[in-house]
Structure formats: structure tokens, C-alpha cells
Scaffold this active site. Sequence first.
Site, PDB file in Angstrom:
ATOM      1  N   VAL A  82      32.912  27.181 -22.399  1.00 41.20           N
ATOM      2  CA  VAL A  82      32.691  26.143 -21.405  1.00 41.20           C
ATOM      3  C   VAL A  82      31.650  25.171 -21.950  1.00 41.20           C
ATOM      4  O   VAL A  82      30.640  25.597 -22.514  1.00 41.20           O
ATOM      5  CB  VAL A  82      32.189  26.779 -20.090  1.00 41.20           C
ATOM      6  N   ASP A  83      31.929  23.904 -21.827  1.00 40.51           N
ATOM      7  CA  ASP A  83      30.999  22.847 -22.219  1.00 40.51           C
ATOM      8  C   ASP A  83      30.929  22.573 -23.713  1.00 40.51           C
ATOM      9  O   ASP A  83      30.095  21.805 -24.158  1.00 40.51           O
ATOM     10  CB  ASP A  83      29.572  23.113 -21.704  1.00 40.51           C
ATOM     11  N   ASP A  84      31.767  23.192 -24.492  1.00 38.62           N
ATOM     12  CA  ASP A  84      31.775  22.863 -25.920  1.00 38.62           C
ATOM     13  C   ASP A  84      32.394  21.485 -26.161  1.00 38.62           C
ATOM     14  O   ASP A  84      32.254  20.922 -27.234  1.00 38.62           O
ATOM     15  CB  ASP A  84      32.586  23.905 -26.717  1.00 38.62           C
ATOM     16  N   GLY A  85      33.144  21.012 -25.151  1.00 42.33           N
ATOM     17  CA  GLY A  85      33.703  19.667 -25.283  1.00 42.33           C
ATOM     18  C   GLY A  85      35.213  19.645 -25.457  1.00 42.33           C
ATOM     19  O   GLY A  85      35.791  18.663 -25.900  1.00 42.33           O
ATOM     20  N   SER A  90      37.662  19.609 -23.152  1.00 47.55           N
ATOM     21  CA  SER A  90      38.344  18.620 -22.320  1.00 47.55           C
ATOM     22  C   SER A  90      38.072  17.226 -22.849  1.00 47.55           C
ATOM     23  O   SER A  90      38.951  16.362 -22.865  1.00 47.55           O
ATOM     24  CB  SER A  90      37.871  18.713 -20.872  1.00 47.55           C
ATOM     25  N   ASP A 144      45.992  23.818 -23.486  1.00 50.26           N
ATOM     26  CA  ASP A 144      44.583  23.689 -23.143  1.00 50.26           C
ATOM     27  C   ASP A 144      44.202  24.946 -22.364  1.00 50.26           C
ATOM     28  O   ASP A 144      44.709  25.176 -21.272  1.00 50.26           O
ATOM     29  CB  ASP A 144      44.448  22.430 -22.282  1.00 50.26           C
ATOM     30  N   GLY A 193      37.669  28.570 -21.864  1.00 50.36           N
ATOM     31  CA  GLY A 193      36.881  29.457 -22.699  1.00 50.36           C
ATOM     32  C   GLY A 193      36.195  30.531 -21.893  1.00 50.36           C
ATOM     33  O   GLY A 193      35.433  31.313 -22.424  1.00 50.36           O
ATOM     34  N   ASP A 211      26.734  14.311 -32.937  1.00 50.11           N
ATOM     35  CA  ASP A 211      25.814  13.230 -32.564  1.00 50.11           C
ATOM     36  C   ASP A 211      24.486  13.789 -32.056  1.00 50.11           C
ATOM     37  O   ASP A 211      23.456  13.140 -32.168  1.00 50.11           O
ATOM     38  CB  ASP A 211      26.460  12.319 -31.507  1.00 50.11           C
ATOM     39  N   SER A 220      53.481  70.793   9.441  1.00 52.76           N
ATOM     40  CA  SER A 220      52.362  69.861   9.180  1.00 52.76           C
ATOM     41  C   SER A 220      52.241  68.802  10.262  1.00 52.76           C
ATOM     42  O   SER A 220      52.534  67.628  10.020  1.00 52.76           O
ATOM     43  CB  SER A 220      52.501  69.224   7.797  1.00 52.76           C
TER      44      SER A 220
HETATM   45  N1  LIG Z   1      26.830  14.263 -27.006  1.00 51.43           N
HETATM   46  C1  LIG Z   1      28.044  14.792 -26.948  1.00 51.43           C
HETATM   47  N2  LIG Z   1      28.444  15.319 -25.801  1.00 51.43           N
HETATM   48  C2  LIG Z   1      29.682  15.848 -25.737  1.00 51.43           C
HETATM   49  C3  LIG Z   1      30.553  15.866 -26.844  1.00 51.43           C
HETATM   50  N3  LIG Z   1      31.711  16.446 -26.483  1.00 51.43           N
HETATM   51  C4  LIG Z   1      31.561  16.783 -25.183  1.00 51.43           C
HETATM   52  N4  LIG Z   1      30.342  16.437 -24.720  1.00 51.43           N
HETATM   53  C5  LIG Z   1      29.785  16.634 -23.381  1.00 51.43           C
HETATM   54  O1  LIG Z   1      29.657  18.038 -23.155  1.00 51.43           O
HETATM   55  C6  LIG Z   1      29.938  18.335 -21.784  1.00 51.43           C
HETATM   56  C7  LIG Z   1      31.065  19.350 -21.674  1.00 51.43           C
HETATM   57  O2  LIG Z   1      32.254  18.771 -22.162  1.00 51.43           O
HETATM   58  P1  LIG Z   1      33.687  19.216 -21.626  1.00 51.43           P
HETATM   59  O3  LIG Z   1      34.657  18.436 -22.420  1.00 51.43           O
HETATM   60  O4  LIG Z   1      33.777  19.150 -20.148  1.00 51.43           O
HETATM   61  O5  LIG Z   1      33.695  20.718 -22.114  1.00 51.43           O
HETATM   62  P2  LIG Z   1      34.777  21.889 -21.902  1.00 51.43           P
HETATM   63  O6  LIG Z   1      34.176  22.767 -20.880  1.00 51.43           O
HETATM   64  O7  LIG Z   1      34.846  22.540 -23.225  1.00 51.43           O
HETATM   65  O8  LIG Z   1      36.057  21.260 -21.506  1.00 51.43           O
HETATM   66  C8  LIG Z   1      30.275  17.033 -21.122  1.00 51.43           C
HETATM   67  O9  LIG Z   1      29.106  16.530 -20.509  1.00 51.43           O
HETATM   68  C9  LIG Z   1      30.716  16.164 -22.281  1.00 51.43           C
HETATM   69  O10 LIG Z   1      30.545  14.794 -22.031  1.00 51.43           O
HETATM   70  C10 LIG Z   1      30.083  15.287 -28.066  1.00 51.43           C
HETATM   71  O11 LIG Z   1      30.757  15.255 -29.081  1.00 51.43           O
HETATM   72  N5  LIG Z   1      28.810  14.775 -28.051  1.00 51.43           N
END
Ligand SMILES: Nc1nc2c(ncn2[C@@H]2O[C@H](COP(=O)(O)OP(=O)(O)O)[C@@H](O)[C@H]2O)c(=O)[nH]1
Lengths: 638, 316
Positions: A38-41, A43, A115, A118, A173, A546
Amino acid sequence: MAGSGSTTTQALIAENIDDYLTQHQYKSLLRFITCGSVDDGKSTLIGRLLYETHLVFEDHLAALEVDSAKVGTQGGDLDFALLLDGLSAEREQGITIDVAYRFFTTEHRKFIVADTPGHEQYTRNMVTGASTADVAIILVDARKGVLTQTRRHSYLVSLLGIKHVVVAINKMDLTDYSHEVFSSIQEEYTDFAARIGLEHVTFIPLSALRGDNIVEASANTPWYHGPTLLGFLETVPVDDDLAEQSFRMPVQWVNRPNLDFRGFSGRIVGGSIKPGDSIRVLPAGTTSTVDRIVTMDGDLDEAIAGQSVTITLTDEIDASRGDLICGSDDPAEVADQFEAHIVWMHEDAMLPGRPYLVKIGTRTVGATISQPKYRVDINTLDHLAATTLELNEIGVCNISLDRPIPFDAYDTNRDTGGFIVIDKLTNVTVGAGLLHFALRRSHNIHWQDVKVDKAARAVLNNHEPAVIWFTGLSGSGKSTIADIVESKLHAQGVRTYLLDGDNVRHGLNRDLGFTDADRVENIRRIAEVAALMVDAGLIVLVSFISPFRAERRLARDAVEVGEFIEVYVDTPIDVAEQRDPKGLYAKARRGELANFTGIDSPYEPPESAEVRVDTSTMTAEQAADEVLRALQDRAEKI
Amino acid sequence: MTEEIWMTATEAPALTASRLTHLQRLEAEAIHIMREAVSEAERPAMLYSMGKDSSVMLRLAVKAFHPSTAPFPLVHVDTMWKFQAMYAFRDATAAEHGLELIVHHNPECIEKNINPIDHGSALHTDMWKTEGLKQIVDERKFDVMFGGARRDEEKSRAKERVFSIRSPQHQWDPKRQRPELWQLYNGRRNKGETVRVFPISNWTELDVWQYIHLEQIPLVDLYFAKARPVVERDGTLIVVDDDRLRLEPGEVPEMRTVRFRTLGCYPITGAIESTADTLPRIIQEMLLATTSERQGRVADHDGISSLEKKKQEGHF
Ligand SMILES: Nc1nc2c(ncn2[C@@H]2O[C@H](COP(=O)(O)OP(=O)(O)O)[C@@H](O)[C@H]2O)c(=O)[nH]1
């Protein structure tokens, strides 16, 4: 059109649509899965790919702008992740909880993205998405490096046999696009990949959010000379070896429009075929020669893996749905016992020994699964002892089918080595499995090295054990019916035993009287004996008045769900009293017998007996047939 | 895209004979799904709505069972308000393929004269189509219904299974859907349950159009631009297909060159102004278009997850 996609393509479409269509027509298809915590990016990455390949229409984009401002996580910037959310309940929870499929197209390929979330408990979804993927993209947050989840996802990817893996090191980044960060993650992962046998791994530094190395090589990573993500996806070979393999086609449907045509329809899952090739139909082993490869668009000179065709043979041989047509030079193996990885996908845990259905190719057969030899801790890859598999657990088990099937090892061919497990009662898909090899003794019917347990005995006996519990008033006809049922079962070769007042009261329960405490103990012992006999593999017929629900419940609980068939012999008291075969009612009426059921002690009729028979309206023979039918239904259900 | 990648584009897809194109694979997959569903069904049927997706489905069905005839009837759950050209096309198509055509009209709608003009598109669609579909499935005891829905149509569809299990009350419950691995579909049903099967789940709108083009599949001519009598209402172009469309005072149909991107009930289906009168030109227009396909459907404008709601209620 929206998006920053190729202007070249747009120009081609605008200027010469026919050329564009020709180009598009020859695109290949690549399926990939994205895995990450979750939150790895994830989506964001998929949203970005859709956007870059201009699959985002203006109305969607307008909605995205509104949503980004409202619920986005990117301040005023576009939050690509919002393009993907599906079901509203999930949207509210802020997580995706299932497998969703997305589509996009570039100049070279059409892509189908699985898709999958995680989240810890969703092994099921990842395995589902991975089962059809050619490539896996494993996302790693550059700031966090290789995590437990990364290892878990990688293990599943290797288990499901995905040949090409991209480790996408995202959020570069946020680490100043540091080469050191990238290299250290690459190094750590490479070690791990070698341990789990992943062969082709490509590392790409990304920022899904900013777009670095997604479509264009990023100026922020001058030290990186590998492909961009899309560049990789567009050029990685797809299914390169499938058509080179041995010929395999499961028969789906026998095509018989008239007496002169008999074709076998199916989708080729390995190799290729030409008219004149000799084939072998498994499991029977019959051989013949391909006459024609029939399609609506005309006969083919050759057909290859991935195509759906109809084949006719030069001989009138018998083949039907579920059979596997193989090249005769290298046919599949045939066996009925295997070692397999099982992934459990249902809230109700796997029950070793319980009869399930297994669907492999186009064939569905009965199956039992042994206790796991071990369970895999998918985080540490340790082998753990286990007696069952719970939802999302993976283990190695022996599996025994009720008839031999043709198969290949999963590593050789996913479609002839992968199977699903179906619950016989609910018809739900409860698990998935990957066949590795046939057990050597496979051609014997019995497992020799499994612990001899109830399941093993059931296999030997050729039937499942059960308790048939007859309850009802004295003189209702319990024993008469039980006798008939037992003789009929015996005649069918079923192993039975009848427990009744006579053989129990005079031996085992000789020390018990008729006080309340003794009555309970009497039933308890009978229930225990019945349960032992069930474990021994017998169908136990118990014929006892029974009268109390609680005591029948106790007996029911002593065996497993589905093993207890309660038969309520519902004869009105006046009829029973009239029969009075042992003169007991008369005695009770005279006050010579205390606590006699129906006279001065209550009978609590069952509320949901499996069978209810009334001997005042049917013969004992008919009643017995009712009971046998219930037993038969149960055999079909489990 | 950068120049380098464009270069590899011309070199990369050197097509070997042993590789299938994406459309060949999608076709083979759909045929496989149809044969699986039929093999595990007792009473299958195919929903047929005369649209482009239905036309592709029908072609795939013909291919899947050739040289046999597809072993199921076509079912059209009608609303009485389709374009006349669609009815003519429907009857001709069924006859041409020698398939049984079952047309169902919800009797309650006939009795109450439910129509899109007086009752609005939502109620009209719900009563005629959603309820009508349940009625015909129950009446004929169909256990497997083929539908032409695609996952790319709407966000909530992206998660729809190929084999979608419906309760005896026709409910779709996300929790009860079965995992689909490899090419293994579980079509087993409990008593009363039915399965909706979507063989073209993995097709996109472009795939559908391209397939129609390559296979030369006949379509209702409403998809092609032509001068038609049109009135404009709230920015939507409505083609006056018959005199049931009550004209507002001052409303005069004018001839405009229009076509449809999607076909539905004529009073609630917006036409677009276009000169695309061939398939390549339609595809061209679609690829250069800026709005998504379903916008033409007035019925879809009631909220983000309207489709999902309809699905739970048993609509397609
Ligand atoms: N700075 C930065 N933030 C990112 C990047 N990719 C995703 N995020 C941020 O990380 C958070 C989670 O991304 P999300 O795509 O929802 O993650 P998912 O849970 O894997 O689907 C969001 O706030 C995104 O904007 C990236 O390459 N750089």
C-alpha cells in the site's frame, strides 16, 4: 485527445487511418501484473501509464481534476491514482481490495494490466492476477527499499512462474534520484532473486508521480542506461516458447453438427499442429492422425498455442470433453496422485481428506487433499508444520484424484499443470494448485505413506463414513427401518454397523440405569462409540428413542459436519401404542414403568432432521428408501 | 514519445508466423470462454441488443461452434423504444444465422405504458430492461446468459469477473464472485443461481471496432453518418424516429448529418454530428475524440457508481 501521448500516432490517425489500422492490427498482446505494498505508488503508476498512452478522455480528465482537488493526496496536482478506483465501498475505505483489469495500447502492443492490492491478506488476489501475467512489475519505494512485502510478492511471482520481472524503484524524486540508493536496492534484491529462482530481473528507477523513466528516459537519472518502463514492456518477448513446446489441446466440446462431421473443439495450450500430425488422446492413450483444422474462416495449414480451433481426426476414435489431445511423440503424463502447491482462497480452511472437486484444463474430477507436508511462510520462505491451510496460506500437499488425468508439471505448462479446487457443497472456488509431479505409486489406488486416517479409510472402503441416527417413540419402527437400511447398504458393499438398545445396554452400558444422569451417560457413550466407528470408516446406524434434543445434539457434535444424518421416525403415539411390540406401553399405562417416553416423559421432536418418515402412511421399505436417498444426496454433495 | 522509441517501433514487431496478434488472441479467448460456458450450462442464452458489441458477440458465437449452429437462442429484452432500424436488423440477423430469437416485453410495462418520455430514462430502463431480464431468465430457466459487457466501459466493471455469479434473486454480490485463474472458469451453480458470462471482458472499444472492420461484420446503419431528422434538446441531438416523440411547441425536426456512438432507446440516446460514413472513419473519429463512449447514453448520467448499483440490482 488528452494526455501527452505520441503526436506521431495522432498525426497518423488523422492523416492515414488505414495505415494506422494496419499497424494496429499486428500488435501483440502483453499481460502484466503490478505488485507493491500500500502506498508504494501502484495506482499512481497505472494511472500514469493510462494517461501517457492517452487513454484518459477529456470527460474523465475533468472528473479527475475535480476529484484531485477534493480527495487527492497531491495538493493541486493531478492524482492519477484516482483514475483507478472501482467499487464505491472500496473507494471509501481508500484501498483497492480485488483484482481489477486495465487496458492500454501503444504503437507496439496492447496491454492488459492486472491491478492487485498489496494488502497482507490478499495473496488470493495476487495469485489470481499473476496466473495470467507474462510480466510482473514489483514496486519498491526507494526510501524504504526491499521490504517483507517485496519478498512476499516476489515469491508469489516466482511460484506462479512469471518469467520476466521488473523491479520498479519508485519515488526516486524523494531520494534526489540517488544512484547509490538505486544500486543498493538492486544489490539486495539480486541476492534475494537468486534464492527464489527468479531469472530475468530488470531494475528501473522511476517516479510514477513525476513521470521519470516511464515513457522517456529521465534527465534526472543520467547514470541509468537501461530501458524506460514502457520501452521494456513494449519489447519484452511474449509467450516466446509456448509455441515451441509439445502439442496440447484440452477437448472442450465435441462438435457434431451431423453424422458426417465429428470435430474436437478446444484452445491449444502448447505447441502447434498440422494436418497429418499424429496425436494421442489422453488418458485413454488412443492414437490417430489430424485430418483437418477447421475454423469458420476456412481450414488452417497450421494452428499454434493460443488459438481456438476444431480438429478432425482420420479415425473414428472416442474422445470427449476433458480429454487432452497431445502430440504422439511427447504426450503428457497420466496419473491420479500428485504433489502440488496449494494456495487456499477461502475463509473456510482446507479440510484434509474431505472430498473436493478439481478442475484442470477442461476436466473436473473428485479429489482429496492430504494434510500439508508443510506450509510456506511467504514472508520468510520458511517451511512450517501445518495440519490445514487457512485463507491465503500456501502449502505443499499430496492430492489424490478419483480417476487418472493427463498433466504436465506446472513449470512446463501452466495450462496443463494448474488447477482450481471447488467446494462440492457451495460450488465456490476455494483454492488453486500447481502440479509438480506424480507420486510414484500413483497407479496404485491408495497412498502408502500417508498416515492411515479417516480419509485413507474412506478411499479404501470406497465410501464416506456416517452416522444415521434414528430417533422416535418406542414402537415407531426405528429398528425395522434401520434393519432394512443396513441390509441394503450391505448388499451395496458398504461397511455398516447397527447400534441399538439390545447390543449396547447389555454390554457397554450394563452399569447404567434410567436416572437422568444415567440416561445422559448412556447417550454420551453411544455417541462416542458411533464417532469412533465413523473414524474407522463405517456407516453406523443408531436406533435409540433419544427423546431429548440436547442429547441428539451431543451425538451430532461428536462427528464432523455432514457426517450426521438424523432420521425422525414420526409415528403418532396412538399408532405406536397400538403396535406395542414389547408390551411396554401397556406396562407404562399400568404404572409399572416410570419415565416412559410419550406416557409420563416428553419426546422433543427434531426441528431439522435430515429425514422425516411417517410409518403410519408409508411402509418400512419406503421409509428405508427415503433414508438411502438422503445418504446418496449427501454423497453427491460432499 | 521520444524519437528513439519511435525508431524501435518500426523495428520491434517483426511479426513471426508463430505469434498471434492481440485481436487473434482476444478472439481465441472469447471462443474458449463461450465453449466453456456452454459445456457447463444446461440452458444457456445470449443477450442480444443489436449494438456493435452484440454484433461482435454473435460473430464469435458463430465461430466458436462452427460448423454446428450456436447451441443457444438470442434473447432481446426489448423496451419498445428502440430505433425501427434496430428491429429490422435484429429479425434479419437472427434469420440469417438460423438462431432462435426470443423477444421479451415486461408485461407490467406494457400495461402501465412505461416510456422514457413520461417516466424518465432511469425508471424506463429499470422497468423494461432490468426487470424484464429477470422475468425472462426466470420464465425460461436460463442458467447461463452471455453478455457483451467490457471491463473498459466503466471503473466498476474493471473488477467484474468473466463468469459472474448471480443469486436466485439475480443479485450480484462482490463478495461471492469467484477467483478466476489461468483459463479456468468455474461455471458450477447452486440451485437457482445463474451465471452471466462476459466473453469480451478484455476487449476495448477500439478492439471491438477494429474487429468489426477486419471481419466485415454488418452493423445497424445508425452507426454511420447520414442525414437524419433531428431535434435538439438540452444540447442533446435526438433523432425523430417515429411520431411517438412528442414535439415541443416550436420544435421542428431539421435534417442534420449525424450518427450514433452507442444505440439505445431513441428518445434518450444522443446522436453526434459527424460525417464518418465508413468504419475507418468512425474509428478515426473515435480515436481523435475527447469524450468517452458512454457519454451518449442519457441513462448513465445519474452518478458515479450508477452502473455498479444497476449491477447489484441485476441489470447488465
Ligand atoms: N513523490 C512521489 N510520490 C509518489 C510517487 N508515486 C506515488 N506517490 C504518492 O504515494 C502515495 C501512494 O500512491 P498510490 O499510487 O495511491 O499507491 P498504491 O497504494 O500503491 O496504489 C500517493 O500520495 C502518491 O501520490 C512518486 O513517484 N513520487
